[in-house]
Write a protein that holds these residues in place. Structure first.
Motif, PDB file in Angstrom:
ATOM      1  N   PRO A 124       0.812  -1.229   0.000  1.00  0.00           N
ATOM      2  CA  PRO A 124       0.000   0.000   0.000  1.00  0.00           C
ATOM      3  C   PRO A 124       0.842   1.274   0.000  1.00  0.00           C
ATOM      4  O   PRO A 124       0.548   2.224  -0.738  1.00  0.00           O
ATOM      5  N   ALA A 125       1.888   1.298   0.820  1.00  0.00           N
ATOM      6  CA  ALA A 125       2.739   2.486   0.869  1.00  0.00           C
ATOM      7  C   ALA A 125       3.506   2.654  -0.442  1.00  0.00           C
ATOM      8  O   ALA A 125       3.679   3.780  -0.934  1.00  0.00           O
ATOM      9  N   TYR A 126       3.962   1.537  -1.006  1.00  0.00           N
ATOM     10  CA  TYR A 126       4.696   1.616  -2.273  1.00  0.00           C
ATOM     11  C   TYR A 126       3.823   2.216  -3.372  1.00  0.00           C
ATOM     12  O   TYR A 126       4.282   3.062  -4.157  1.00  0.00           O
ATOM     13  N   LEU A 127       2.564   1.763  -3.438  1.00  0.00           N
ATOM     14  CA  LEU A 127       1.667   2.291  -4.464  1.00  0.00           C
ATOM     15  C   LEU A 127       1.446   3.788  -4.280  1.00  0.00           C
ATOM     16  O   LEU A 127       1.359   4.535  -5.264  1.00  0.00           O
ATOM     17  N   ALA A 128       1.360   4.231  -3.027  1.00  0.00           N
ATOM     18  CA  ALA A 128       1.205   5.664  -2.769  1.00  0.00           C
ATOM     19  C   ALA A 128       2.438   6.426  -3.249  1.00  0.00           C
ATOM     20  O   ALA A 128       2.319   7.486  -3.893  1.00  0.00           O
ATOM     21  N   TRP A 129       3.621   5.896  -2.932  1.00  0.00           N
ATOM     22  CA  TRP A 129       4.863   6.556  -3.362  1.00  0.00           C
ATOM     23  C   TRP A 129       4.991   6.540  -4.879  1.00  0.00           C
ATOM     24  O   TRP A 129       5.393   7.531  -5.490  1.00  0.00           O
ATOM     25  N   TYR A 130       4.611   5.412  -5.499  1.00  0.00           N
ATOM     26  CA  TYR A 130       4.782   5.275  -6.945  1.00  0.00           C
ATOM     27  C   TYR A 130       3.821   6.185  -7.706  1.00  0.00           C
ATOM     28  O   TYR A 130       4.247   6.944  -8.592  1.00  0.00           O
ATOM     29  N   TYR A 131       2.530   6.124  -7.385  1.00  0.00           N
ATOM     30  CA  TYR A 131       1.544   6.865  -8.171  1.00  0.00           C
ATOM     31  C   TYR A 131       1.404   8.323  -7.743  1.00  0.00           C
ATOM     32  O   TYR A 131       1.210   9.205  -8.581  1.00  0.00           O
ATOM     33  N   GLU A 132       1.488   8.600  -6.456  1.00  0.00           N
ATOM     34  CA  GLU A 132       1.242   9.955  -5.958  1.00  0.00           C
ATOM     35  C   GLU A 132       2.529  10.683  -5.562  1.00  0.00           C
ATOM     36  O   GLU A 132       2.529  11.912  -5.450  1.00  0.00           O
ATOM     37  N   GLY A 133       3.588   9.932  -5.326  1.00  0.00           N
ATOM     38  CA  GLY A 133       4.864  10.535  -4.981  1.00  0.00           C
ATOM     39  C   GLY A 133       5.768  10.640  -6.197  1.00  0.00           C
ATOM     40  O   GLY A 133       5.315  10.859  -7.314  1.00  0.00           O
ATOM     41  N   GLU A 134       7.070  10.413  -5.964  1.00  0.00           N
ATOM     42  CA  GLU A 134       8.048  10.605  -7.032  1.00  0.00           C
ATOM     43  C   GLU A 134       8.361   9.338  -7.814  1.00  0.00           C
ATOM     44  O   GLU A 134       9.092   9.386  -8.807  1.00  0.00           O
ATOM     45  N   GLY A 135       7.820   8.202  -7.384  1.00  0.00           N
ATOM     46  CA  GLY A 135       8.251   6.922  -7.938  1.00  0.00           C
ATOM     47  C   GLY A 135       8.099   6.781  -9.440  1.00  0.00           C
ATOM     48  O   GLY A 135       9.044   6.411 -10.142  1.00  0.00           O
ATOM     49  N   LEU A 320      23.041  -0.646   1.013  1.00  0.00           N
ATOM     50  CA  LEU A 320      22.305   0.418   0.325  1.00  0.00           C
ATOM     51  C   LEU A 320      23.127   1.702   0.259  1.00  0.00           C
ATOM     52  O   LEU A 320      23.184   2.369  -0.786  1.00  0.00           O
ATOM     53  N   ASP A 321      23.754   2.048   1.369  1.00  0.00           N
ATOM     54  CA  ASP A 321      24.550   3.274   1.396  1.00  0.00           C
ATOM     55  C   ASP A 321      25.786   3.168   0.497  1.00  0.00           C
ATOM     56  O   ASP A 321      26.191   4.152  -0.140  1.00  0.00           O
ATOM     57  N   GLU A 322      26.359   1.978   0.412  1.00  0.00           N
ATOM     58  CA  GLU A 322      27.514   1.773  -0.462  1.00  0.00           C
ATOM     59  C   GLU A 322      27.126   1.956  -1.930  1.00  0.00           C
ATOM     60  O   GLU A 322      27.838   2.611  -2.698  1.00  0.00           O
ATOM     61  N   ILE A 323      25.990   1.378  -2.326  1.00  0.00           N
ATOM     62  CA  ILE A 323      25.548   1.523  -3.719  1.00  0.00           C
ATOM     63  C   ILE A 323      25.180   2.974  -4.007  1.00  0.00           C
ATOM     64  O   ILE A 323      25.497   3.513  -5.075  1.00  0.00           O
ATOM     65  N   ALA A 324      24.513   3.622  -3.046  1.00  0.00           N
ATOM     66  CA  ALA A 324      24.096   5.012  -3.229  1.00  0.00           C
ATOM     67  C   ALA A 324      25.294   5.936  -3.422  1.00  0.00           C
ATOM     68  O   ALA A 324      25.209   6.932  -4.159  1.00  0.00           O
ATOM     69  N   ALA A 325      26.400   5.614  -2.775  1.00  0.00           N
ATOM     70  CA  ALA A 325      27.601   6.441  -2.907  1.00  0.00           C
ATOM     71  C   ALA A 325      28.229   6.316  -4.287  1.00  0.00           C
ATOM     72  O   ALA A 325      28.970   7.196  -4.727  1.00  0.00           O
ATOM     73  N   GLU A 326      27.901   5.237  -5.007  1.00  0.00           N
ATOM     74  CA  GLU A 326      28.502   4.979  -6.306  1.00  0.00           C
ATOM     75  C   GLU A 326      27.592   5.340  -7.481  1.00  0.00           C
ATOM     76  O   GLU A 326      28.071   5.493  -8.602  1.00  0.00           O
ATOM     77  N   ASP A 327      26.278   5.446  -7.241  1.00  0.00           N
ATOM     78  CA  ASP A 327      25.338   5.653  -8.344  1.00  0.00           C
ATOM     79  C   ASP A 327      24.337   6.745  -7.973  1.00  0.00           C
ATOM     80  O   ASP A 327      23.581   6.612  -7.005  1.00  0.00           O
ATOM     81  N   GLU A 328      24.329   7.833  -8.746  1.00  0.00           N
ATOM     82  CA  GLU A 328      23.493   8.983  -8.416  1.00  0.00           C
ATOM     83  C   GLU A 328      22.002   8.666  -8.472  1.00  0.00           C
ATOM     84  O   GLU A 328      21.235   9.066  -7.594  1.00  0.00           O
ATOM     85  N   MET A 329      21.559   7.938  -9.511  1.00  0.00           N
ATOM     86  CA  MET A 329      20.140   7.649  -9.619  1.00  0.00           C
ATOM     87  C   MET A 329      19.682   6.722  -8.496  1.00  0.00           C
ATOM     88  O   MET A 329      18.578   6.881  -7.950  1.00  0.00           O
ATOM     89  N   PHE A 330      20.509   5.751  -8.144  1.00  0.00           N
ATOM     90  CA  PHE A 330      20.183   4.891  -7.013  1.00  0.00           C
ATOM     91  C   PHE A 330      19.983   5.750  -5.765  1.00  0.00           C
ATOM     92  O   PHE A 330      19.027   5.550  -5.001  1.00  0.00           O
ATOM     93  N   ARG A 331      20.893   6.698  -5.547  1.00  0.00           N
ATOM     94  CA  ARG A 331      20.810   7.573  -4.377  1.00  0.00           C
ATOM     95  C   ARG A 331      19.521   8.386  -4.404  1.00  0.00           C
ATOM     96  O   ARG A 331      18.842   8.535  -3.372  1.00  0.00           O
ATOM     97  N   ARG A 332      19.152   8.908  -5.563  1.00  0.00           N
ATOM     98  CA  ARG A 332      17.934   9.716  -5.663  1.00  0.00           C
ATOM     99  C   ARG A 332      16.688   8.904  -5.340  1.00  0.00           C
ATOM    100  O   ARG A 332      15.808   9.355  -4.601  1.00  0.00           O
ATOM    101  N   VAL A 333      16.611   7.681  -5.898  1.00  0.00           N
ATOM    102  CA  VAL A 333      15.442   6.840  -5.648  1.00  0.00           C
ATOM    103  C   VAL A 333      15.411   6.397  -4.182  1.00  0.00           C
ATOM    104  O   VAL A 333      14.370   6.443  -3.527  1.00  0.00           O
ATOM    105  N   LEU A 334      16.558   5.974  -3.665  1.00  0.00           N
ATOM    106  CA  LEU A 334      16.620   5.531  -2.269  1.00  0.00           C
ATOM    107  C   LEU A 334      16.244   6.664  -1.313  1.00  0.00           C
ATOM    108  O   LEU A 334      15.481   6.452  -0.359  1.00  0.00           O
ATOM    109  N   THR A 335      16.756   7.859  -1.576  1.00  0.00           N
ATOM    110  CA  THR A 335      16.425   9.012  -0.737  1.00  0.00           C
ATOM    111  C   THR A 335      14.933   9.302  -0.777  1.00  0.00           C
ATOM    112  O   THR A 335      14.297   9.553   0.257  1.00  0.00           O
ATOM    113  N   SER A 336      14.350   9.242  -1.959  1.00  0.00           N
ATOM    114  CA  SER A 336      12.919   9.471  -2.114  1.00  0.00           C
ATOM    115  C   SER A 336      12.119   8.428  -1.335  1.00  0.00           C
ATOM    116  O   SER A 336      11.141   8.761  -0.646  1.00  0.00           O
ATOM    117  N   GLN A 337      12.526   7.170  -1.430  1.00  0.00           N
ATOM    118  CA  GLN A 337      11.814   6.109  -0.716  1.00  0.00           C
ATOM    119  C   GLN A 337      11.952   6.274   0.793  1.00  0.00           C
ATOM    120  O   GLN A 337      10.970   6.134   1.539  1.00  0.00           O
TER     121      GLN A 337
END
Length: 361
Positions: A124-135, A320-337
């Motif tokens: 339920p939360a994922y659907l809210a983030w995906y459709y109504e948030g930035e997902g 997660l933090d290790e991957i986020a430090a290496e990939d900008e889009m991963f960091r953006r999506v993870l931060t949003s989530q």
């Protein structure tokens, strides 16, 4: 008949002709948009909630368009191997494909955050983030450079955490295991000393039977049962810490998508939204029956102790933090989530009954 009466009748006739002509033009526009897509699947089409939504999508689009929109889906490997669907759609070999986008994490690191990530949101939360948030917007941005238009077309709840020869009592039990594990959860187990491999679902039974792997995860109880995994191993580990949900997406070649009429695009988008709801209902209906069957067949459905889950969560956040430090889009999506999960938590924690209230035994 007076001139006034004649003019009045003429006006009515002209108006009626205009309405009829307009409706015929509208009908012809719809009829002119003939869509005939070959759609390769990443998973067999009978897997409840995971791929059964594509059947609902195909049948619904055909019915509502009076046969104008037809998506013919093909089982894994009939057109292309499961791991090659994204590239095939991107290059225009096929107009669309239905897949688990986490298979392409080697090319696009952020995709496992969409296909099912460890200690992430529930559906339920994922659907809210995906459709109504930035997902949704972020996913479209990710695929834009691949010439693909993505659509969420299935969501199911948490998976099982896997099938193991022995119960898991601590993190040391993962060390040295040869295991099939998908997504970011696989990277977590690698950090804990496991030898992780990726094998398509249709090959898991044979891999376990031959001893190619010691353990595996794939999906939910009902789907794992369809694959016969319980016939080989009797220790089933839960909950699915590594995937709190699983999604499938319809990927459409963007050139093909852009050439469609607006009403056709809207129809397919709505079809995927309908398929997502239908598949989730099918999945939730099937899981308790599968678990009851496991109990009667002697499968040990173990729930991981909370201290083990806490340690897995700690290791997960490090990965997660290790991957986020290496990939900008991963960091953006993870931060949003993460920001949405924190925002949503006040509702999730206060608005819903504690899980203990749902014990009906």
């Amino acid at each position: 008949m007076s001139i006034k009466q004649k003019l009045s009748r003429l006006s009515v006739g002209v108006a009626a002709a205009a309405v009829l002509s307009g409706s015929m033009i509208s009908s012809n526009v719809m009829a002119a948009e003939k869509i005939r897509w070959q759609v390769p699947l990443a998973f067999p089409s009978h897997l409840v909630g995971l791929t059964t939504p594509v059947k609902h999508l195909s049948e619904s689009l055909k019915a509502i368009s009076d046969g104008d929109v037809q998506l013919r889906y093909y089982e894994p490997g009939e057109l292309v191997p499961p791991f090659e669907i994204m590239d095939s759609v991107s290059e225009g070999k096929y107009p669309a494909g239905y897949t688990w986008v986490g298979y392409d994490q080697g090319t696009i690191p952020a995709l496992p955050l969409y296909s099912g990530a460890p200690f992430n949101m529930e559906p339920p939360a994922y659907l809210a983030w995906y459709y109504e948030g930035e997902g949704k917007a972020l996913l479209e941005e990710i695929y834009d450079e691949r010439n693909i238009h993505p659509m969420l077309c299935s969501i199911i709840g948490p998976e099982g955490a896997g099938w193991f020869a022995k119960p898991i009592e601590g993190l040391d039990d993962f060390d040295g295991l040869k295991i099939r594990f998908a997504g970011i959860g696989g990277k977590v187990l690698e950090k804990l000393g496991a030898s992780v491999t990726m094998i398509p679902g249709g090959e898991l039974y044979q891999s376990l039977e031959r001893g190619t792997i010691d353990a595996t995860e794939f999906s939910q109880p009902a789907i794992d049962k369809m694959l016969g995994l319980d016939q080989i191993i009797k220790n089933y580990i839960m909950p699915g810490w590594h995937q709190t949900l699983t999604t499938s997406h319809l990927l459409v070649n963007k050139d093909v998508w852009n050439e469609l009429e607006p009403q056709s695009r809207a129809l397919i988008e709505m079809g995927c939204e309908s398929a997502t709801l239908k598949g989730f209902a099918q999945s939730e209906f099937a899981q308790p029956t599968a678990l009851r069957d496991y109990e009667s067949e002697g499968v040990n459905a173990q729930t991981l102790p909370e201290p083990v889950l806490r340690e897995l969560e700690k290791a997960t956040n490090e990965v997660l933090d290790e991957i986020a430090a290496e990939d900008e889009m991963f960091r953006r999506v993870l931060t949003s989530q993460r920001e949405f999960m924190e925002h949503h938590s006040i509702w999730h924690s206060k608005g819903y009954l504690p899980r203990d209230f749902y014990q009906y035994d």
